[in-house]
Design an enzyme around this catalytic site. Structure first.
Site, PDB file in Angstrom:
ATOM      1  N   LYS A  83     -69.315 -26.517 -21.294  1.00 19.62           N
ATOM      2  CA  LYS A  83     -67.758 -26.383 -21.391  1.00 19.62           C
ATOM      3  C   LYS A  83     -67.344 -26.729 -19.914  1.00 19.62           C
ATOM      4  O   LYS A  83     -68.085 -26.224 -18.969  1.00 19.62           O
ATOM      5  CB  LYS A  83     -67.347 -24.902 -21.636  1.00 19.62           C
ATOM      6  CG  LYS A  83     -67.545 -24.365 -23.024  1.00 19.62           C
ATOM      7  CD  LYS A  83     -66.288 -24.547 -23.980  1.00 19.62           C
ATOM      8  CE  LYS A  83     -66.482 -23.972 -25.136  1.00 19.62           C
ATOM      9  NZ  LYS A  83     -67.199 -24.859 -26.317  1.00 19.62           N
TER      10      LYS A  83
ATOM     11  N   TYR B 288     -74.853 -25.826 -15.930  1.00 16.29           N
ATOM     12  CA  TYR B 288     -76.283 -26.459 -15.883  1.00 16.29           C
ATOM     13  C   TYR B 288     -76.578 -27.268 -14.740  1.00 16.29           C
ATOM     14  O   TYR B 288     -77.552 -27.117 -14.278  1.00 16.29           O
ATOM     15  CB  TYR B 288     -76.174 -27.658 -17.104  1.00 16.29           C
ATOM     16  CG  TYR B 288     -77.250 -28.413 -17.428  1.00 16.29           C
ATOM     17  CD1 TYR B 288     -78.556 -27.872 -18.020  1.00 16.29           C
ATOM     18  CD2 TYR B 288     -77.413 -29.570 -16.950  1.00 16.29           C
ATOM     19  CE1 TYR B 288     -79.504 -28.863 -18.096  1.00 16.29           C
ATOM     20  CE2 TYR B 288     -78.314 -30.471 -17.363  1.00 16.29           C
ATOM     21  CZ  TYR B 288     -79.516 -30.009 -17.960  1.00 16.29           C
ATOM     22  OH  TYR B 288     -80.632 -30.764 -18.305  1.00 16.29           O
TER      23      TYR B 288
HETATM   24  P1  NAD Z   1     -85.042 -29.447 -25.852  1.00 14.58           P
HETATM   25  O1  NAD Z   1     -83.980 -28.613 -26.064  1.00 14.58           O
HETATM   26  O2  NAD Z   1     -85.598 -30.376 -26.760  1.00 14.58           O
HETATM   27  O3  NAD Z   1     -86.258 -28.592 -25.281  1.00 14.58           O
HETATM   28  C1  NAD Z   1     -86.138 -27.203 -24.514  1.00 14.58           C
HETATM   29  C2  NAD Z   1     -87.186 -26.277 -24.939  1.00 14.58           C
HETATM   30  O4  NAD Z   1     -87.101 -25.175 -24.063  1.00 14.58           O
HETATM   31  C3  NAD Z   1     -87.047 -25.907 -26.489  1.00 14.58           C
HETATM   32  O5  NAD Z   1     -88.128 -25.828 -27.101  1.00 14.58           O
HETATM   33  C4  NAD Z   1     -86.472 -24.304 -26.383  1.00 14.58           C
HETATM   34  O6  NAD Z   1     -86.892 -23.394 -27.477  1.00 14.58           O
HETATM   35  C5  NAD Z   1     -87.047 -24.075 -24.737  1.00 14.58           C
HETATM   36  N1  NAD Z   1     -86.575 -22.757 -24.335  1.00 14.58           N
HETATM   37  C6  NAD Z   1     -85.391 -22.549 -24.276  1.00 14.58           C
HETATM   38  N2  NAD Z   1     -84.854 -21.475 -23.708  1.00 14.58           N
HETATM   39  C7  NAD Z   1     -86.394 -20.738 -23.473  1.00 14.58           C
HETATM   40  C8  NAD Z   1     -86.799 -19.536 -23.009  1.00 14.58           C
HETATM   41  N3  NAD Z   1     -85.984 -18.766 -22.757  1.00 14.58           N
HETATM   42  N4  NAD Z   1     -87.932 -19.387 -22.932  1.00 14.58           N
HETATM   43  C9  NAD Z   1     -89.050 -20.107 -23.361  1.00 14.58           C
HETATM   44  N5  NAD Z   1     -88.471 -21.561 -23.786  1.00 14.58           N
HETATM   45  C10 NAD Z   1     -87.177 -21.627 -23.972  1.00 14.58           C
HETATM   46  O7  NAD Z   1     -84.820 -30.182 -24.262  1.00 14.58           O
HETATM   47  P2  NAD Z   1     -85.456 -31.416 -23.509  1.00 14.58           P
HETATM   48  O8  NAD Z   1     -84.595 -32.597 -23.752  1.00 14.58           O
HETATM   49  O9  NAD Z   1     -86.806 -31.798 -24.209  1.00 14.58           O
HETATM   50  O10 NAD Z   1     -85.484 -30.963 -22.222  1.00 14.58           O
HETATM   51  C11 NAD Z   1     -86.541 -30.452 -21.536  1.00 14.58           C
HETATM   52  C12 NAD Z   1     -86.163 -30.209 -20.123  1.00 14.58           C
HETATM   53  O11 NAD Z   1     -85.523 -31.505 -19.500  1.00 14.58           O
HETATM   54  C13 NAD Z   1     -84.892 -29.283 -19.914  1.00 14.58           C
HETATM   55  O12 NAD Z   1     -85.246 -28.449 -18.650  1.00 14.58           O
HETATM   56  C14 NAD Z   1     -83.629 -30.021 -19.866  1.00 14.58           C
HETATM   57  O13 NAD Z   1     -82.740 -29.437 -19.002  1.00 14.58           O
HETATM   58  C15 NAD Z   1     -84.408 -31.283 -19.017  1.00 14.58           C
HETATM   59  N6  NAD Z   1     -83.711 -32.359 -18.893  1.00 14.58           N
HETATM   60  C16 NAD Z   1     -83.390 -33.148 -20.253  1.00 14.58           C
HETATM   61  C17 NAD Z   1     -82.731 -34.448 -20.267  1.00 14.58           C
HETATM   62  C18 NAD Z   1     -82.552 -35.503 -21.370  1.00 14.58           C
HETATM   63  O14 NAD Z   1     -82.237 -36.336 -21.180  1.00 14.58           O
HETATM   64  N7  NAD Z   1     -83.028 -34.963 -22.422  1.00 14.58           N
HETATM   65  C19 NAD Z   1     -82.024 -34.707 -19.094  1.00 14.58           C
HETATM   66  C20 NAD Z   1     -82.377 -34.223 -17.857  1.00 14.58           C
HETATM   67  C21 NAD Z   1     -83.058 -33.025 -17.916  1.00 14.58           C
END
Ligand code: NAD
Length: 448
Positions: free
Chosen positions: A296, A354
């Site tokens: 947001k 974030y």
């Molecule tokens: P996703 O949402 O598919 O997976 C994140 C996982 O973290 C989920 O399984 C969720 O249940 C778990 N999680 C959340 N809160 C939690 C908690 N309190 N305790 C334990 N587990 C918890 O996300 P993703 O796309 O696979 O992203 C993984 C990482 O990569 C994240 O840190 C995200 O910020 C980062 N990231 C992703 C992208 C992208 O393009 N997908 C880009 C930059 C950074």
């Protein structure tokens, strides 16, 4: 989520229209498959007069199973890599040697080729040498943006004395494992540690190690767990109880163990420390992958959205690190790896919470690296750009298309691209790689 546009570019109509209309033409990237050669052609190595890395590089690249050339080959050879030791460059005029090496051969590279320039960390030198070494960055990043067909360019600054500690980095960069790492600057040996022992077997460098991956029930976390297990580690996969079923599936697939835990709970650090000590006698690799978004714009943000994002993405990780380090649950030679984000570097509309948390992860690396060096351990982070996951599938289509196309490789990365970068940090031979933040972003045009 499939990249429909990329599929279109490979169809008969797409092949006709894309070049005619000057549309982006995302290449098919070469990705690691066991048994395939690391590169699609030989590596040509060059050096500025007085360089200190050429001999070691030739040995390391040859040991990785890559043909090494020290002279330009005949006209139809397509080079898999162009590697230049620029450590001999002591003043800006001498940059001419860099130009003279690359200019005649840059158009003769194979698909998914690698350009790697090696230099001396500018901050460790002075005068003309400092200026010339800093100049390497602009050169390398521009080459990366000019290259086509999945080829990439990187700069590796190697500290004086760390010449032999570069092997894991060279092997990673000169392979299909670094498919989506582009335009990056990596430092080796700058954290004080300048030696690193090679693993017994480069195919299973993590044999005998225990790894913890948080948020591992799906997406990038599941890919990290699979990759570390492929490299020989026993992986403890962690996620919130609500993700328990998916988490067990991942654990079963890789022969690891599942731990249901909310990492933000007050007792999480102690529970984790007890679990890792009692079941595994400590932990060698900790990957803080769990992360959430609650987007947001600042004026519309709620306290809850701010607090939860900061808590999962940063504060809980600091508490876990403190506990594992203080109680020596993190074994000597351990690895902590953070997952930042391009948003943490460039900022993003709707992501003050974030981006603050993800820039904080970079701060965590900066602050913790010296402490861990004393402990024989390292901390580094990856900063993913646009990666194809459930998180990005939920992004509105126009933003998704910008995210994919506005990069030198004009496509999104795959979870495995992030995982391979983490596996490089985790490698015991990466002992001199400490305090780095490497973007896995296909050289996105946004941010630094
Ligand atoms: P996703 O949402 O598919 O997976 C994140 C996982 O973290 C989920 O399984 C969720 O249940 C778990 N999680 C959340 N809160 C939690 C908690 N309190 N305790 C334990 N587990 C918890 O996300 P993703 O796309 O696979 O992203 C993984 C990482 O990569 C994240 O840190 C995200 O910020 C980062 N990231 C992703 C992208 C992208 O393009 N997908 C880009 C930059 C950074």
């Amino acid at each position: 989520m499939a990249d429909k546009y990329q599929e279109f570019t490979t169809s008969a109509v797409g092949k006709f229209l894309v070049p005619k209309l000057g549309l982006p033409n995302p290449p098919k990237l070469r990705r690691y498959r066991p048994g395939e050669p690391p590169l699609a052609g030989p590596a040509l190595i060059g050096a500025a007069a007085g360089g200190r890395l050429e001999k070691t590089l030739t040995k390391q690249i040859g040991a990785a199973g890559i043909d090494v050339l020290t002279e330009q080959a005949g006209d139809d050879t397509r080079y898999g890599a162009l590697v230049f030791d620029a450590t001999g460059i002591k003043d800006p005029e001498q940059l001419r040697e860099l130009y003279a090496f690359y200019q005649p051969v840059i158009r003769k590279v194979a698909p998914s080729a690698r350009v790697v320039v090696l230099g001396t960390p500018p901050e460790s030198t002075g005068g003309g040498e400092r200026i010339a070494q800093r100049a390497l960055e602009g050169f390398t990043r521009s080459v990366g943006k000019e290259l086509k067909r999945g080829a990439t360019a990187q700069l590796v600054y190697v500290a004086e004395g760390a010449e032999e500690a570069t092997e894991s980095t060279i092997r990673f960069l000169l392979s299909a494992k670094s498919a989506f790492v582009a335009g990056q600057v990596i430092r080796v040996g700058t954290g004080g540690v300048t030696t690193a022992a090679a693993p017994e077997n480069w195919d299973t460098p993590l044999a005998g190690k225990t790894a913890l991956v948080t948020g591992a029930s799906r997406g990038i976390g599941a890919a990290i767990a699979e990759t570390l297990a492929r490299d020989g580690a026993h992986v403890v996969v962690l996620d919130i109880p609500a993700q328990g079923a998916d988490l067990s599936q991942v654990a079963n697939k890789i022969g690891g163990s599942a731990l249901q835990l909310d990492i933000t709970s007050a007792e999480a650090p102690a529970k984790l420390a007890a679990h890792l000590t009692e079941r595994h006698g400590g932990v060698d690799i900790v990957v803080h992958n769990a992360g959430i978004t609650r987007d947001k714009t600042l004026g519309n943000l709620t306290d809850k959205a701010w607090d939860s994002v900061l808590s999962v993405n940063l504060v809980s990780q600091l508490a876990v690190n403190d506990k594992l380090i203080a109680d020596k649950v993190l074994n000597t030679g351990g690895r902590i790896i953070g997952v930042s984000s391009m948003a943490g570097i460039a900022g993003n509309v709707g992501q003050t919470n974030y981006a603050a948390s993800k820039a904080g992860v970079i701060g965590m690396v900066d602050d913790t690296a010296p402490r861990l060096a004393d402990y024989g351990a390292t901390i580094n982070a990856v900063a993913p750009g646009f990666i194809e996951t459930q998180m990005t599938a939920a992004v509105p289509i126009m933003i998704r298309e910008f995210g994919r196309r506005l990069s030198a490789l004009s496509q999104g990365g795959l979870p495995v691209d992030v995982a391979e970068t983490i596996a490089w940090y985790a490698n015991p031979a990466s002992a001199a790689v400490n305090g780095n933040v490497v973007r896995v972003c296909g050289q996105a045009f946004l941010g630094a």
